[in-house]
Enzyme design. Structure first.
Site, PDB file in Angstrom:
ATOM      1  N   SER A 207       0.836  -1.205   0.000  1.00  0.00           N
ATOM      2  CA  SER A 207       0.000   0.000   0.000  1.00  0.00           C
ATOM      3  C   SER A 207       0.869   1.252   0.000  1.00  0.00           C
ATOM      4  O   SER A 207       2.048   1.225   0.378  1.00  0.00           O
ATOM      5  CB  SER A 207      -0.913  -0.006   1.228  1.00  0.00           C
ATOM      6  OG  SER A 207      -1.543   1.250   1.395  1.00  0.00           O
ATOM      7  N   TYR A 220      -2.320  -0.929  10.624  1.00  0.00           N
ATOM      8  CA  TYR A 220      -2.190  -1.291   9.207  1.00  0.00           C
ATOM      9  C   TYR A 220      -0.947  -0.637   8.595  1.00  0.00           C
ATOM     10  O   TYR A 220      -0.147  -1.308   7.921  1.00  0.00           O
ATOM     11  CB  TYR A 220      -3.440  -0.858   8.461  1.00  0.00           C
ATOM     12  CG  TYR A 220      -3.392  -1.084   6.969  1.00  0.00           C
ATOM     13  CD1 TYR A 220      -3.479  -2.362   6.436  1.00  0.00           C
ATOM     14  CD2 TYR A 220      -3.279  -0.013   6.089  1.00  0.00           C
ATOM     15  CE1 TYR A 220      -3.438  -2.581   5.071  1.00  0.00           C
ATOM     16  CE2 TYR A 220      -3.236  -0.214   4.719  1.00  0.00           C
ATOM     17  CZ  TYR A 220      -3.317  -1.504   4.216  1.00  0.00           C
ATOM     18  OH  TYR A 220      -3.268  -1.703   2.852  1.00  0.00           O
TER      19      TYR A 220
END
Length: 338
Positions: A207, A220
């Site tokens: 990401s 995360y």
């Protein structure tokens, strides 16, 4: 009488000198004529670039032919697109996922949509990084499938969004297992095989939050930062063995909308605009991964918007400004919730 005579003399002089309109038209024709070569060069350059892109895409497809390729989380939207693209390219696929029935469905669909004389039946492996005890056994099964590995595409990701104080340590550990310890355990298990053959390509689909920090995604983002740094260190260590390590950072991948009209109407307009304008299409993402495997690029940043790149440079060059913007976003979120 004198003024009238003066006007007539002026008009006569103008007629003697000739009309001015043709001169201006001549200038306009000269300008258009000078522009045409520039336009021609631009058109030719655009055509050559398009042809070059098509050639690269064609050769990138041939790079996966007969290659043993593993895709983690092949059941995701991006995993499905990669599996379809690599399978039609003639790769020997090892598809991993945490649901055996869905894996079988994916394998059957790939075989039904392709020419069996040009493709290979995919090998299915049930792999769940949230259960770390089963990973070493799965590594052995993966290596026994074809006896070797040429390409590994790490596409596993578990997302969580919540304030830090509301998440338990157990949830933190689960996210770290799926996003960090899972890929690390798998890559360590297959590294001896890759090093002995002195060839291979490891690609991490990560990401943009592996590069940036975003409020309410601390766990995360921490897992994505950790796995990003691990693979960047691994890249330097494996260079002498001829093994390529690539990372692809994206903002978010657009998925098919399964909500009802009432659910879509309840969403803020910004949500629809963001999904339409900023989200990366899964097909484009899969094509970019294929081209990365062909060109062996080290790092790719995918985004339809300039905002992630601007935020990345702002974090590096103007950290105080970046932190202030993040804090302001937190305050706005809290006010909207109140």
């Amino acid at each position: 009488m004198y003024l009238g005579r003066q006007k007539r003399e002026t008009l006569q002089k103008t007629d003697e000198q000739g009309p001015l309109t043709p001169v201006s038209e001549g200038h306009s024709r000269l300008d258009v004529t000078s522009v045409w070569p520039v336009l021609s060069v631009l058109v030719v350059a655009a055509g050559v670039f398009h042809l070059y892109s098509l050639i690269l895409r064609h050769f990138s497809k041939t790079t996966v032919r007969n290659k043993v390729m593993l895709i983690t989380d092949s059941l995701s939207t991006l995993g499905n697109e990669c599996a379809k693209l690599f399978h039609t390219g003639g790769a020997r696929l090892i598809l991993c996922g945490n649901n055996w029935e869905k894996l079988e469905t994916l394998g059957e669909r790939l075989m039904s949509e392709s020419d069996p004389t040009l493709t290979f039946p995919p090998k299915l492996v049930e792999l769940d990084f949230s259960n770390m005890e089963s990973v070493p056994e799965m590594v052995s099964e993966i290596l026994e499938s074809y006896g070797c590995l040429d390409v590994l595409v790490f596409n596993t990701s578990m997302k969580v969004k919540a304030p830090v104080h509301s998440l338990s340590l157990q949830m933190d550990r689960i996210v770290m297992d799926v996003n960090y310890f899972g890929p690390v355990t798998l890559v360590k298990g297959v590294l001896p095989s890759l090093i002995s053959r002195r060839t291979g390509h490891i690609l991490l689909v990560n990401s943009i939050q592996g590069k940036l920090t975003v409020p309410f995604r601390a766990t995360y983002a921490a897992s994505k930062h950790a796995v990003q740094v691990f693979f960047e260190c691994l890249r330097a260590e494996l260079q002498e063995y001829g093994i390529t390590v690539s990372t692809v950072n994206h903002n978010f991948i657009k998925t098919a909308d399964t909500n009802s009209k009432d659910e879509d109407a309840a969403k803020p307009m910004w949500t629809h605009l963001k999904a339409k304008s900023f989200g990366v299409n899964a097909e484009e993402m899969a094509t970019e991964i294929l081209e990365t495997l062909s060109s062996k690029k080290k790092e790719i940043l995918m985004s339809r918007s300039f905002i992630p790149k601007a935020a990345f440079y702002a974090r590096s060059l103007f950290p105080n400004l970046f932190f202030s913007i993040m804090a302001a976003g937190v305050r706005n979120t809290e006010m909207s919730e109140d």
